[in-house]
Every structure is written in structure tokens, then in C-alpha cells.
Design a protein around this motif. Structure first.
Motif, PDB file in Angstrom:
ATOM      1  N   ARG A  75       0.727  -1.346  -0.134  1.00 40.15           N
ATOM      2  CA  ARG A  75       0.125  -0.130  -0.099  1.00 40.15           C
ATOM      3  C   ARG A  75       0.730   1.288   0.023  1.00 40.15           C
ATOM      4  NH1 ARG A  75      -3.153  -3.110   3.202  1.00 40.15           N
ATOM      5  NH2 ARG A  75      -2.334  -2.589   5.017  1.00 40.15           N
ATOM      6  N   GLU A  76       1.964   1.413   0.943  1.00 41.97           N
ATOM      7  CA  GLU A  76       2.953   2.361   0.915  1.00 41.97           C
ATOM      8  C   GLU A  76       3.641   2.736  -0.491  1.00 41.97           C
ATOM      9  OE1 GLU A  76       5.658   1.551   3.799  1.00 41.97           O
ATOM     10  OE2 GLU A  76       4.102   1.408   5.482  1.00 41.97           O
TER      11      GLU A  76
ATOM     12  N   SER B  45       2.416   1.776  -3.390  1.00 43.79           N
ATOM     13  CA  SER B  45       1.280   2.225  -4.417  1.00 43.79           C
ATOM     14  C   SER B  45       0.951   3.790  -4.060  1.00 43.79           C
ATOM     15  CB  SER B  45       0.005   1.588  -4.452  1.00 43.79           C
ATOM     16  OG  SER B  45      -0.907   1.715  -4.838  1.00 43.79           O
ATOM     17  N   GLU B  46       0.988   4.130  -2.878  1.00 40.47           N
ATOM     18  CA  GLU B  46       0.547   5.671  -2.450  1.00 40.47           C
ATOM     19  C   GLU B  46       1.882   6.476  -3.000  1.00 40.47           C
ATOM     20  OE1 GLU B  46      -0.094   5.307   1.750  1.00 40.47           O
ATOM     21  OE2 GLU B  46      -2.058   4.327   1.283  1.00 40.47           O
TER      22      GLU B  46
END
Length: 142
Positions: free
Chosen positions: A126-127, A129-130
């Protein structure tokens, strides 16, 4: 020991210590070149003989890789004319999906080596991707 072949900015490398059959190594690398657009639809690829000599493998090994790639629809072989990257535009999504799956498998193996839990791996994904999304937005604003 590695054996390398260069073709229009693309290198194919065969590793004796890989453990996988050489024809699979050839197939994987050709698929990858097509998936990332280094080898474009309709582009001529090295002849079986050229690649066998360059990689120091048997003609049978390269022929097997080419036959399998042809069955998959990655390349097209024309009798007496050699092989080209298949012109099929539907090919890329399948190749990208396969490439994506292979990269995910590598990420999971690396996470296991680092001792990350599945939850920690998901958080790291997620990190990442962000970060990528934020980078794209920043470039669009500038």
C-alpha cells in the motif's frame, strides 16, 4: 556461468546455475521483452540458429523455446522467413499479467526472507502504491 545474447538493446542471458531448463529461461526472457515493449509486434527476432550460437546452447533448445512461444501466441514463425513477434494486440494484457504474477512471487519470497508477515507485506505494498500515485499527481501538477 552466464551466456549472453544482445539484440537491439535487449540482452538474453542463460544461467547454468539457474536450475530451470535453458529453453524456459529463453522463453521467459522473450516474453518479458514483448511484455515491456522492447520487442514490438511484427519485429523480426533472432533466428533459431543465431540465438543458439550466441547463447552457446543447442539448436534443439532454442527450437523448443520458439515452438512453445508460438503455441502461446507470443511469436509467429513463417517457413523460410524466420520468426517475428506476433501481431496480436490481445497478447500484451496476458503477458503483463504473467509478468506481474512473477514479480509478485519474487516480492513474497523477499518478504519471507526479511521475516515480514503477510500484514506487513500488504502495508508495504500500500505504501509503495501511495508513493507512486503521489509521484504521478505531483508530475501532473507541475
Amino acid at each position: 556461468m552466464y551466456t549472453q545474447y544482445s539484440h537491439m538493446h535487449s540482452d538474453l542471458v542463460i544461467s547454468q546455475s539457474d536450475g530451470r531448463p535453458m529453453y524456459l529461461q529463453i522463453m521467459e526472457q522473450i516474453r518479458q521483452r514483448v511484455a515491456v515493449g522492447e520487442w514490438v509486434p511484427g519485429e523480426e527476432i533472432p533466428s533459431i540458429r543465431q540465438l543458439a550460437v550466441a547463447l552457446r546452447v543447442s539448436v534443439i533448445t532454442v527450437k523448443r523455446a520458439y515452438l512453445e512461444l508460438e503455441r502461446e501466441g507470443v511469436i509467429v514463425t513463417q517457413q523460410g522467413k524466420g520468426s517475428i513477434v506476433a501481431p496480436d494486440p490481445e497478447l500484451s494484457p496476458r503477458l503483463y499479467d504473467q509478468e506481474f504474477t512473477e514479480h509478485l512471487d519474487q516480492v513474497v519470497r523477499l518478504a519471507a526472507l526479511l521475516g515480514l508477515t503477510p500484514e506487513e507485506l500488504a502495508a508495504r505494498l500500500r505504501e509503495a502504491s501511495e508513493r507512486l500515485t503521489a509521484g504521478r499527481i505531483t508530475k501532473e501538477i507541475l
